[in-house]
Design an enzyme around this catalytic site. Structure first.
Site, PDB file in Angstrom:
ATOM      1  N   HIS A   1      51.315 -17.775 -19.077  1.00 37.42           N
ATOM      2  CA  HIS A   1      50.193 -16.931 -19.498  1.00 37.42           C
ATOM      3  C   HIS A   1      49.091 -16.928 -18.425  1.00 37.42           C
ATOM      4  O   HIS A   1      48.571 -15.876 -18.055  1.00 37.42           O
ATOM      5  CB  HIS A   1      49.660 -17.446 -20.844  1.00 37.42           C
ATOM      6  CG  HIS A   1      48.495 -16.709 -21.406  1.00 37.42           C
ATOM      7  ND1 HIS A   1      48.557 -15.990 -22.589  1.00 37.42           N
ATOM      8  CD2 HIS A   1      47.218 -16.564 -20.972  1.00 37.42           C
ATOM      9  CE1 HIS A   1      47.376 -15.442 -22.831  1.00 37.42           C
ATOM     10  NE2 HIS A   1      46.537 -15.782 -21.866  1.00 37.42           N
ATOM     11  N   GLU A   2      48.765 -18.114 -17.917  1.00 36.39           N
ATOM     12  CA  GLU A   2      47.659 -18.212 -16.939  1.00 36.39           C
ATOM     13  C   GLU A   2      48.058 -17.639 -15.576  1.00 36.39           C
ATOM     14  O   GLU A   2      47.239 -16.992 -14.910  1.00 36.39           O
ATOM     15  CB  GLU A   2      47.185 -19.660 -16.793  1.00 36.39           C
ATOM     16  CG  GLU A   2      46.677 -20.311 -18.076  1.00 36.39           C
ATOM     17  CD  GLU A   2      45.648 -19.483 -18.828  1.00 36.39           C
ATOM     18  OE1 GLU A   2      44.896 -18.716 -18.207  1.00 36.39           O
ATOM     19  OE2 GLU A   2      45.619 -19.595 -20.076  1.00 36.39           O
ATOM     20  N   GLN A  54      39.368 -14.885 -15.468  1.00 36.44           N
ATOM     21  CA  GLN A  54      38.669 -14.858 -16.755  1.00 36.44           C
ATOM     22  C   GLN A  54      37.210 -15.271 -16.644  1.00 36.44           C
ATOM     23  O   GLN A  54      36.461 -15.154 -17.619  1.00 36.44           O
ATOM     24  CB  GLN A  54      39.372 -15.776 -17.758  1.00 36.44           C
ATOM     25  CG  GLN A  54      40.751 -15.280 -18.140  1.00 36.44           C
ATOM     26  CD  GLN A  54      41.403 -16.220 -19.130  1.00 36.44           C
ATOM     27  OE1 GLN A  54      41.996 -17.209 -18.739  1.00 36.44           O
ATOM     28  NE2 GLN A  54      41.270 -15.943 -20.411  1.00 36.44           N
ATOM     29  N   CYS A  95      44.268 -15.208 -26.408  1.00 33.06           N
ATOM     30  CA  CYS A  95      43.652 -15.272 -25.079  1.00 33.06           C
ATOM     31  C   CYS A  95      42.142 -15.311 -25.251  1.00 33.06           C
ATOM     32  O   CYS A  95      41.593 -14.523 -26.023  1.00 33.06           O
ATOM     33  CB  CYS A  95      44.066 -14.042 -24.266  1.00 33.06           C
ATOM     34  SG  CYS A  95      43.352 -13.989 -22.609  1.00 33.06           S
ATOM     35  N   LEU A  96      41.485 -16.222 -24.527  1.00 34.40           N
ATOM     36  CA  LEU A  96      40.030 -16.339 -24.650  1.00 34.40           C
ATOM     37  C   LEU A  96      39.331 -15.039 -24.272  1.00 34.40           C
ATOM     38  O   LEU A  96      38.225 -14.772 -24.722  1.00 34.40           O
ATOM     39  CB  LEU A  96      39.510 -17.468 -23.748  1.00 34.40           C
ATOM     40  CG  LEU A  96      39.919 -18.892 -24.149  1.00 34.40           C
ATOM     41  CD1 LEU A  96      39.397 -19.896 -23.123  1.00 34.40           C
ATOM     42  CD2 LEU A  96      39.411 -19.230 -25.542  1.00 34.40           C
ATOM     43  N   HIS A 133      47.670 -14.033 -15.583  1.00 36.47           N
ATOM     44  CA  HIS A 133      46.268 -13.609 -15.370  1.00 36.47           C
ATOM     45  C   HIS A 133      45.994 -13.401 -13.876  1.00 36.47           C
ATOM     46  O   HIS A 133      45.299 -12.457 -13.495  1.00 36.47           O
ATOM     47  CB  HIS A 133      45.296 -14.669 -15.889  1.00 36.47           C
ATOM     48  CG  HIS A 133      44.918 -14.514 -17.330  1.00 36.47           C
ATOM     49  ND1 HIS A 133      44.316 -13.387 -17.841  1.00 36.47           N
ATOM     50  CD2 HIS A 133      45.033 -15.369 -18.380  1.00 36.47           C
ATOM     51  CE1 HIS A 133      44.077 -13.545 -19.137  1.00 36.47           C
ATOM     52  NE2 HIS A 133      44.505 -14.743 -19.494  1.00 36.47           N
TER      53      HIS A 133
HETATM   54 ZN   LIG Z   1      44.527 -15.460 -21.379  1.00 39.85          ZN
END
Ligand SMILES: [Zn+2]
Length: 169
Positions: free
Chosen positions: A130-131, A48, A88-89, A134
């Site tokens: 979630h991470e 990210q 999500c950012l 990614h």
């Molecule tokens: Zn995310």
């Protein structure tokens, strides 16, 4: 260090294992922790911020000083199912109910290169899944129900257009 947004291709690429935990990795983790808090997030993966290495920072309580940094995290065990709303950012403005394991055991290295194991449930388990997704180039968007996908289609199409316009600029 800046957040990268959907549909940046770095969000759908798999990150490489970190072989040496050096000062650069530690500095990167510290910067990711700052960015996570500034962005009001509870987790951030290296993808990210455009860095394709297997590093995540999580802070399910959102409190400063309560962060966990995980290098090369792996989900060893997962059990139960639960559905909860996620955002999500990297995909601002999009929230959807996602099904996850209720409990996970995650193994990783800390910033001293020492092995750590975390067994947890609740929000912490969701954030970890979630991470770690990614790092495998998986966005929560791919786990939405078809109904949620339809509901967010317009917003995602807008983000596609913004991204293309920025690339062409
Ligand atoms: Zn995310």
């Amino acid at each position: 260090m800046q957040l990268v947004y959907y549909p940046d291709p770095r969000l759908t690429r798999s990150a490489e294992p970190i072989r040496t935990i050096d000062d650069e990795v530690r500095e990167r983790a510290a910067a990711m922790i700052d960015l996570m808090h500034e962005s009001k997030g509870v987790g951030l993966a290296a993808n990210q911020v455009g860095w394709l290495e297997r590093l995540i920072v999580v802070s399910p309580t959102a409190e400063r000083g309560q962060e966990t940094v995980l290098v090369n995290p792996v989900i060893r065990e997962a059990s139960g199912r639960k559905v909860g709303e996620e955002g999500c950012l990297s995909v601002p403005g999009v929230y959807a109910d996602i099904e996850r394991a209720a409990r996970v055991t995650v193994e990783a290295l800390d910033l001293d290169g020492e092995p750590i194991s975390i067994e947890t449930g609740g929000l912490a388990a969701v954030v970890l899944q979630h991470e770690i997704d990614h790092l495998d180039g998986i966005l929560f968007l791919s786990k939405m129900t078809p109904a949620d996908r339809a509901r967010h289609r317009k917003r995602l199409a807008e983000m596609d257009e913004e991204f293309r316009a920025a690339q062409d600029a």
